[in-house]
Design an enzyme around this catalytic site. Structure first.
Site, short mmCIF file in Angstrom:
data_model
loop_
_atom_site.label_atom_id
_atom_site.label_comp_id
_atom_site.label_asym_id
_atom_site.label_seq_id
_atom_site.Cartn_x
_atom_site.Cartn_y
_atom_site.Cartn_z
N CYS A 1 -3.03 0.28 5.03
CA CYS A 1 -3.59 0.84 3.81
C CYS A 1 -3.67 -0.36 2.87
O CYS A 1 -2.80 -1.23 2.89
CB CYS A 1 -2.67 1.90 3.23
SG CYS A 1 -3.47 2.84 1.92
N HIS B 1 2.73 -2.74 -5.20
CA HIS B 1 1.40 -2.36 -4.67
C HIS B 1 0.70 -1.33 -5.53
O HIS B 1 -0.43 -0.97 -5.26
CB HIS B 1 1.54 -1.83 -3.25
CG HIS B 1 1.81 -0.36 -3.16
ND1 HIS B 1 2.87 0.26 -3.79
CD2 HIS B 1 1.14 0.63 -2.50
CE1 HIS B 1 2.84 1.56 -3.51
NE2 HIS B 1 1.82 1.81 -2.74
N GLY B 2 1.37 -0.81 -6.55
CA GLY B 2 0.74 0.22 -7.37
C GLY B 2 1.71 0.65 -8.44
O GLY B 2 2.66 -0.09 -8.76
N ALA B 3 1.46 1.84 -8.97
CA ALA B 3 2.39 2.37 -9.96
C ALA B 3 3.57 3.04 -9.24
O ALA B 3 4.72 2.97 -9.68
CB ALA B 3 1.69 3.38 -10.85
N GLY B 4 3.26 3.67 -8.12
CA GLY B 4 4.28 4.44 -7.39
C GLY B 4 4.31 5.86 -7.91
O GLY B 4 4.15 6.12 -9.11
N MET C 1 -5.96 7.23 -11.87
CA MET C 1 -7.37 7.44 -12.20
C MET C 1 -7.63 7.66 -13.69
O MET C 1 -8.79 7.75 -14.10
CB MET C 1 -7.95 8.59 -11.38
CG MET C 1 -7.27 9.91 -11.60
SD MET C 1 -8.03 11.15 -10.53
CE MET C 1 -6.85 12.47 -10.71
N HIS D 1 -9.68 1.87 -2.14
CA HIS D 1 -8.33 2.03 -1.57
C HIS D 1 -8.39 2.97 -0.38
O HIS D 1 -8.63 4.17 -0.56
CB HIS D 1 -7.39 2.59 -2.65
CG HIS D 1 -6.01 2.94 -2.14
ND1 HIS D 1 -5.34 4.08 -2.49
CD2 HIS D 1 -5.18 2.28 -1.29
CE1 HIS D 1 -4.15 4.11 -1.91
NE2 HIS D 1 -4.03 3.03 -1.16
P1 5GP Z 1 -0.41 4.49 -2.06
O1 5GP Z 1 -0.97 3.53 -1.12
O2 5GP Z 1 1.06 4.29 -2.25
O3 5GP Z 1 -0.77 5.90 -1.80
O4 5GP Z 1 -1.13 4.22 -3.44
C1 5GP Z 1 -1.11 2.99 -4.09
C2 5GP Z 1 -1.20 3.18 -5.56
O5 5GP Z 1 -2.52 3.53 -5.95
C3 5GP Z 1 -0.36 4.30 -6.13
O6 5GP Z 1 0.97 3.89 -6.26
C4 5GP Z 1 -1.04 4.54 -7.46
O7 5GP Z 1 -0.44 3.74 -8.46
C5 5GP Z 1 -2.47 4.07 -7.26
N1 5GP Z 1 -3.48 5.13 -7.37
C6 5GP Z 1 -3.50 6.33 -6.77
N2 5GP Z 1 -4.62 7.00 -7.08
C7 5GP Z 1 -5.36 6.21 -7.90
C8 5GP Z 1 -6.66 6.32 -8.54
O8 5GP Z 1 -7.37 7.30 -8.41
N3 5GP Z 1 -7.06 5.26 -9.28
C9 5GP Z 1 -6.31 4.13 -9.43
N4 5GP Z 1 -6.80 3.12 -10.16
N5 5GP Z 1 -5.10 4.00 -8.85
C10 5GP Z 1 -4.62 5.01 -8.09
MN MN Z 2 -2.20 2.66 -0.04
MN MN Z 3 -3.09 5.04 2.57
#
Ligand code: 5GP
Ligand code: MN
Ligand code: MN
Length: 480
Positions: free
Chosen positions: A98, A403-406, A380, A234
């Site tokens: 991912c 990797h993101g906000a979590g 989002m 993503h």
């Molecule tokens: P994961 O791979 O852990 O599912 O997602 C990674 C990160 O993507 C999440 O931790 C969250 O911060 C971010 N994320 C999830 N949905 C959205 C979205 O629709 N827009 C954006 N900009 N970030 C998102």
């Molecule tokens: Mn992911």
């Molecule tokens: Mn994924």
């Protein structure tokens, strides 16, 4: 505060040996006092559990976007000695490779604002999304094997994108040593119609603009400027990677017994890296990683086509190209300095992003002088970030960052919180157009379901692992 943990400094806490039985090293979690309040006991226990695994090198690490996952925490980083250590599917995750790809363009925010609805509608038609979605690409067994071996290179050979895209993808979009022969029929069945699809829930394609610049010179070197339109994609390896993980978790449960490995949690099932089972999993994981890179390459190609059509531009005028593409669920063989010695290790990054500093030999030529772009989605409704890898990451986290906000709320909690509300309308009121395939997706994925990415990114920035380069704001989002 989680009892038994100790604060080291403003940005780190320690999970001491003894937090769970059999820890071979301590755990370190990168959190400040704000994010520490959101820590789940289960995820801290998972950091400690990982520290019991054979051959772990350095510490069991976790980033500020940490939350509880399958065996290993999401946001976890752990490195194992290639000679004496293990490899574990739980340390990579179900969605192998991912990851996130960021595209830049020549368009500005005001140029697309009046047409954003039309743009999102057309993207929604051309980017297949939703659970079990199938795409426009139908592969037979032989062709799917080629995807598994060649990754994004396969996609470019088929006319999806340009050869020049490849240099700005982690590992050039292809891991060597992927073996199509160690993958089940079932994985092939699930993978054959899903290439070029987004998937469900957390996966997205987002049209954004550059809202703020922190490091002008670095932003310029990445080709980014204020109010510029960017696209973030993503997604991962879809049913193909999921089935491979599933198959190998089962195989690893047997291997754990065979090699007499004692585990505090059976979800940590693993095998010695150099064992037959370990090498089979690694070769299968690489195949899934390659599938994911091919997937993001195809989705990017159709995104470009939609933009060209809507804005009636030539490819040169649109200038939509890759800034970078990162994997955030992967295990990689890398060389790191450990206690002053060069060592070959298998770094597991599960919900963690590579963040190599300038000068690193694995970086493409265009980025050796600045370092690796790190792409951090937020949610989002609020913001996302681009960072740049720093030396400190090499010294402290095996070249890794968040990797993101979590997630903050579980999917059920989020649905409950969204009851009686229209998330779509709330976002539209703020000028963000969202379209989603799943019925409950927008509730499950509402901004409040995630931590505030600005806090998360501040921790890795202040801890010196990666520095903020630009902030991105959403304009239109396709959700799975
Ligand atoms: P994961 O791979 O852990 O599912 O997602 C990674 C990160 O993507 C999440 O931790 C969250 O911060 C971010 N994320 C999830 N949905 C959205 C979205 O629709 N827009 C954006 N900009 N970030 C998102
Ligand atoms: Mn992911
Ligand atoms: Mn994924």
């Amino acid at each position: 505060k989680i009892e038994g943990t100790e604060r080291i400094d403003q940005y780190r806490i320690r999970v001491p040996k003894g937090f769970v039985q059999g820890m071979r090293t301590e755990g370190i979690i990168f959190v400040d006092e704000i994010l520490e309040q959101e820590l789940e006991l289960d995820s801290v226990r998972q950091v400690a559990n990982v520290a019991t695994l054979p051959g772990i090198v350095g510490k069991s690490l976790a980033m500020p976007d940490i939350h509880t996952g399958y065996g290993f925490p999401i946001g976890g980083v752990a490195a194992f000695d290639t000679e004496e250590g293990i490899i574990s599917p739980g340390g990579v995750g179900y969605d192998i490779n991912c990851g996130v790809r960021l595209l830049k363009s020549n368009l500005t925010r005001d140029e697309i604002e009046p047409r954003i609805k039309e743009l999102v509608d057309l993207l929604y038609i051309h980017i297949p999304s939703g659970v079990g979605s199938t795409g426009k690409i139908k592969l037979n067994y032989e062709e799917l094997k080629k995807v598994a071996r060649k990754g994004a290179i396969w996609a470019v050979e088929q006319g999806y994108g340009e050869p020049d895209d490849l240099q700005r993808i982690e590992s050039h979009g292809c891991l060597e040593g992927a073996d199509p022969e160690v993958i089940s029929k079932k994985a092939y069945e699930r993978g054959k119609d899903q290439l070029g699809t987004l998937g469900s829930g957390n996966h997205f394609l987002e049209v954004q603009y550059v809202a703020e610049i922190y490091e002008p010179e670095i932003a310029e070197a990445m080709g980014l400027f204020k109010n510029q339109v960017t696209v973030m994609i993503h997604t991962g390896s879809r049913g193909f990677g999921h089935q491979i993980c599933d198959d190998y978790v089962r195989e690893m449960i047997q291997a754990t017994k065979k090699y007499g490995i004692e585990l505090p949690d059976k979800e940590l099932a693993c095998a010695p890296f150099l064992s037959k089972e370990g090498q089979r999993y690694f070769a299968a994981m690489k195949a899934a990683a390659n599938y994911a890179w091919a997937n993001r390459q195809c989705l990017m190609h159709w995104t470009r086509e939609v933009f060209l059509r809507v804005f009636k531009l030539s490819p040169k005028e649109l200038a939509m190209s890759v800034v970078y593409d990162v994997a955030h669920n992967i295990a990689k063989e890398e060389i790191h300095m450990v206690n002053g010695k060069k060592m070959r290790v298998v770094v597991h990054r599960k919900g963690a992003t590579r963040a190599f500093p300038k000068g690193h030999p694995e970086l493409p030529q265009c980025y050796t002088h600045i370092g690796q772009p790190v792409i951090i989605p937020g949610d989002m409704g609020r913001v996302s970030f681009v960072l740049i890898g720093q030396d400190k990451a090499m010294q402290e986290t095996f070249g890794s960052t968040c990797h993101g906000a979590g997630r903050l709320l579980s999917r059920t909690q989020a649905i409950k919180k969204a009851k009686g509300r229209s998330i779509k309308q709330e976002l539209a009121n703020r000028g963000i157009i969202v379209k989603s395939a799943g019925k409950e997706t927008l509730a499950e994925e509402m901004p409040e379901a995630y931590k505030d990415v600005s806090n998360v990114v501040d921790v890795v920035h202040n801890a010196g692992l990666a520095h903020k380069v630009v902030k991105l704001k959403p304009m239109g989002v396709i959700k799975g």
